[in-house]
Design a protein around this motif. Structure first.
Motif, PDB file in Angstrom:
ATOM      1  N   GLY A  28      -1.684   3.173   7.083  1.00 23.32           N
ATOM      2  CA  GLY A  28      -1.881   3.966   6.091  1.00 23.32           C
ATOM      3  C   GLY A  28      -3.307   2.956   5.203  1.00 23.32           C
ATOM      4  N   ASN A  29      -2.827   1.733   4.787  1.00 19.57           N
ATOM      5  CA  ASN A  29      -3.471   1.283   4.717  1.00 19.57           C
ATOM      6  C   ASN A  29      -5.342   0.683   5.223  1.00 19.57           C
ATOM      7  OD1 ASN A  29      -3.912  -0.336   1.785  1.00 19.57           O
ATOM      8  ND2 ASN A  29      -3.955  -2.732   3.284  1.00 19.57           N
ATOM      9  N   PHE A  30      -5.007   1.141   6.501  1.00 15.20           N
ATOM     10  CA  PHE A  30      -5.866   1.195   6.925  1.00 15.20           C
ATOM     11  C   PHE A  30      -7.069   2.383   7.040  1.00 15.20           C
ATOM     12  CE2 PHE A  30      -8.293   3.128  11.055  1.00 15.20           C
ATOM     13  CZ  PHE A  30      -9.104   1.541  11.472  1.00 15.20           C
ATOM     14  N   GLY A  31      -6.233   3.256   6.568  1.00 15.91           N
ATOM     15  CA  GLY A  31      -7.076   4.818   6.104  1.00 15.91           C
ATOM     16  C   GLY A  31      -7.645   4.500   4.524  1.00 15.91           C
ATOM     17  N   LEU A  32      -7.090   4.560   4.179  1.00 15.23           N
ATOM     18  CA  LEU A  32      -7.094   3.582   2.488  1.00 15.23           C
ATOM     19  C   LEU A  32      -8.160   2.917   2.518  1.00 15.23           C
ATOM     20  CD1 LEU A  32      -3.804   3.717   0.502  1.00 15.23           C
ATOM     21  CD2 LEU A  32      -5.543   5.506  -0.069  1.00 15.23           C
ATOM     22  N   ASN A  33      -8.155   2.057   3.191  1.00 15.62           N
ATOM     23  CA  ASN A  33      -9.166   1.016   2.846  1.00 15.62           C
ATOM     24  C   ASN A  33     -10.826   1.375   3.920  1.00 15.62           C
ATOM     25  OD1 ASN A  33      -8.043  -0.916   1.971  1.00 15.62           O
ATOM     26  ND2 ASN A  33      -8.795  -2.842   2.992  1.00 15.62           N
ATOM     27  N   LEU A  34     -10.443   2.191   4.993  1.00 11.19           N
ATOM     28  CA  LEU A  34     -11.911   2.656   4.929  1.00 11.19           C
ATOM     29  C   LEU A  34     -12.496   3.679   3.859  1.00 11.19           C
ATOM     30  CD1 LEU A  34     -10.868   4.292   8.488  1.00 11.19           C
ATOM     31  CD2 LEU A  34     -12.397   2.268   8.651  1.00 11.19           C
TER      32      LEU A  34
END
Length: 460
Positions: A28-34
Motif C-alpha cells: 500500500g505504501n508503494f501506491g501512496l508514494n507513487l
C-alpha cells in the motif's frame, strides 16, 4: 530462577505476523508514494513551468494548503480512533478513500482553460482536495503499523519492508516521470498521463493492502474500544503532552520533512539550470534511490547493532557529509553522483526509523496514561510531517522568488545560488537540528520491553 525463565521474562512472547502480511501491508505504501512523491518532486516545477503560477504564488499556495491539510490530520486521528465497522477501525478508510485520493491527485496535474485568477483558485481547490483525501487514507494506513506487531525488532523489519516499497515507488517516479512527460508533444499532456497511470496503480495496491490485512489488530482494538468511548478530548491530548519520546520524534520529523521537501523540490531546478542537463536528473534519481533502497534493506541490521536512536544520528551525519560535498563540488557529473550517493546512504539508513520508532511511542503513551490511541499518535505524526513539508515547500518558493528566479529563462547568479542553497544548505541545517533533538530520545529496546511487560501485567 533459571536462565531460561530470565530470558523469557526479559523478552516477552509477542505474536509475529510474518513476511507475507508485512508485504501485503507494505505494498500500500508503494501506491501512496507513487502519488505523494509525484507531488513532492514535481508539483512545484509543474506549477511554475507548466501551469503558469509564479514562484511566490506557488510558495503561498503550498504554505496555506499544507498547513490547512495538516490541521485536519489531528481531527482525523480522533475520528479513526472512534471508528467501528465490519472492516475494523482502520481498513474502511483504505477501501473507500483510495479512489477519491487517486482522482484528486490527477486533478492536481490537470491544466484547465481558466483566467489567471481561476487557475489559481483551481490549484488551491484541487491541492486542498488531494490533501484531505490523502489524510483519509494515510492516517488509518499508517496507524495499522502499531497493531500489526508489538515485537520491537519485527517492527523495524516491517518498517523496512514498507519503506522499500515506498522507495521503489520513489525510484519509479523520479526516473520514469520525465521520460514519459517528454515523450508527449507538451509537458501538460505528459504530466496528466503519468498522473493517471500512477493513480490507477495506487488504487490497486491499496486494495491489495485492504484485503491482505484483514483481522490485524482486532485483539488490541477490542480490549481498548470500551475505554476509548469514555475518553474526553482533554484526556486524549494528554497522550501527546506527556509522551516525551513522541514529542522528540515530532520535532525531529518537522525539521527532517522540511529539509527533505526543500531539497527534493529543488533538485530538478538544480539539474536544469545549474548543471544544464535536465535529462540527467532521471539517471541521478535512479542511481541514488537504488542506493537508498539497498540501505533501507540493511537498516534493521544496523538497528540490532546500535539501536534506533544512534542509527538516526549516524544517518543524519552521513547525509550532511554528502550535502557539504555537493555544495562545494557540483561542476562535474562524477562529483554530483558521488556526493549524491553519500546522501542516499544516510537517507536509506534513516527512512525506516521514523516508521519503526513512532509505533514504540504508542505503547509508551499507553504506559504513561492507560490510554491507547494509535490514530491520535499517527495523526499527530502525519500532522508534523505535513507541517514540515508545508514550511519546506513554501521556503523553496520563497528562496526562488527572493533570488530572482524566472521560469524557462537563463538564471542570474543570485537565482542559481538560491537553488544551490535549497539543495544543500537548508537540508544541512535541518539535519544538524535533528541530530541535536534526537540525542535526547531514550526509548531503547530494554525500556520498551519493560513497558510492554507492565502494560500486559495491568491487563492480566
Amino acid at each position: 530462577m533459571s536462565k531460561v525463565n530470565e530470558v523469557e521474562q526479559s523478552n516477552p512472547v509477542v505474536e509475529k505476523v510474518g513476511m507475507k502480511v508485512a508485504v501485503q501491508y507494505a505494498i500500500g505504501n508503494f501506491g501512496l508514494n507513487l502519488i505523494f512523491i509525484l507531488m513532492t518532486m514535481y508539483l512545484l516545477y509543474f506549477y511554475t513551468d507548466v501551469f503558469g503560477i509564479s514562484a511566490s504564488a506557488a510558495a503561498m499556495l503550498f504554505l496555506v494548503t499544507r498547513i490547512l491539510d495538516a490541521v485536519t490530520d489531528v481531527g482525523a486521528g480522533f475520528i479513526v480512533d472512534s471508528t467501528k465497522s465490519r472492516w475494523g477501525k482502520f481498513r474502511p478508510y483504505i477501501l473507500f478513500g483510495a479512489t477519491p485520493m487517486a482522482v484528486t491527485g490527477v486533478l492536481c496535474f490537470t491544466v484547465p482553460n481558466f483566467s489567471d485568477t481561476g487557475m489559481l483558485v483551481y490549484a488551491y481547490v484541487t491541492y486542498i482536495g488531494f490533501g484531505l483525501m490523502y489524510t483519509v487514507v494515510n492516517i488509518p494506513y499508517s496507524s495499522l503499523m502499531a497493531v500489526i506487531s508489538q515485537d520491537y525488532q519485527e517492527r523495524s523489519t516491517i518498517s523496512s519492508v514498507k519503506v522499500v516499497f515506498g522507495t521503489v515507488a520513489t525510484l519509479i517516479v523520479a526516473s520514469a516521470t520525465l521520460p514519459v512527460v517528454q515523450s508527449f508533444s507538451t509537458e501538460k499532456t505528459g504530466f496528466l498521463v503519468i498522473s493517471i497511470i500512477f493513480a490507477v496503480i495506487a488504487t490497486i495496491t491499496l486494495l491489495i493492502t485492504f484485503y491482505g490485512t484483514k483481522g490485524l489488530g482486532d485483539t488490541i482494538d477490542k480490549s481498548a474500544s470500551k475505554q476509548k468511548e469514555k475518553i474526553p478530548f482533554k484526556l486524549k491530548m494528554k497522550v501527546i503532552g506527556t509522551n516525551l519520546p513522541l514529542l522528540i520524534m515530532l520535532i525531529f520529523i518537522v525539521v527532517n520533512s522540511l529539509g527533505a521537501a526543500v531539497q527534493s523540490g529543488s533538485m530538478l531546478y538544480f539539474f536544469k539550470y545549474i548543471y544544464g542537463d535536465i535529462v540527467l536528473f532521471a539517471t541521478y534519481s535512479a542511481v541514488t534511490l537504488g542506493i537508498t533502497t539497498l540501505f533501507v534493506v540493511v537498516s534493521p541490521y544496523f538497528v540490532k547493532m546500535m539501536g534506533k536512536r544512534n542509527l538516526a544520528i549516524l544517518s543524519q551525519l552521513i547525509s550532511v557529509v554528502g550535502w557539504i560535498g555537493l555544495y562545494f563540488f557540483h561542476s562535474s557529473a562524477l562529483s554530483i553522483f558521488l556526493f549524491g550517493i553519500i546522501v542516499a546512504i544516510g537517507m536509506g539508513l534513516s527512512r525506516p526509523l521514523l516508521w519503526a520508532m513512532i509505533p514504540d511511542t504508542v505503547e509508551y503513551g499507553e504506559w504513561k496514561t492507560n490510554i491507547r490511541a494509535e490514530g491520535l499518535v499517527y495523526s499527530t505524526f502525519i500532522f508534523t510531517q505535513k507541517l514540515g513539508m508545508a514550511l519546506g515547500g513554501a521556503l523553496s518558493g520563497i528562496i526562488l522568488g527572493a533570488t530572482g528566479y524566472v521560469a524557462n529563462s537563463s538564471q542570474t547568479p543570485e537565482a542559481l545560488q538560491g537553488i544551490l542553497i535549497s539543495v544543500t544548505i537548508v537540508p544541512i541545517i535541518a539535519s544538524i537540528i535533528g541530530i541535536i533533538v534526537i540525542y535526547f530520545y531514550r526509548l531503547d529496546k530494554d525500556k520498551y520491553i519493560s513497558i510492554l511487560e507492565e502494560i500486559k501485567a495491568r491487563k492480566a
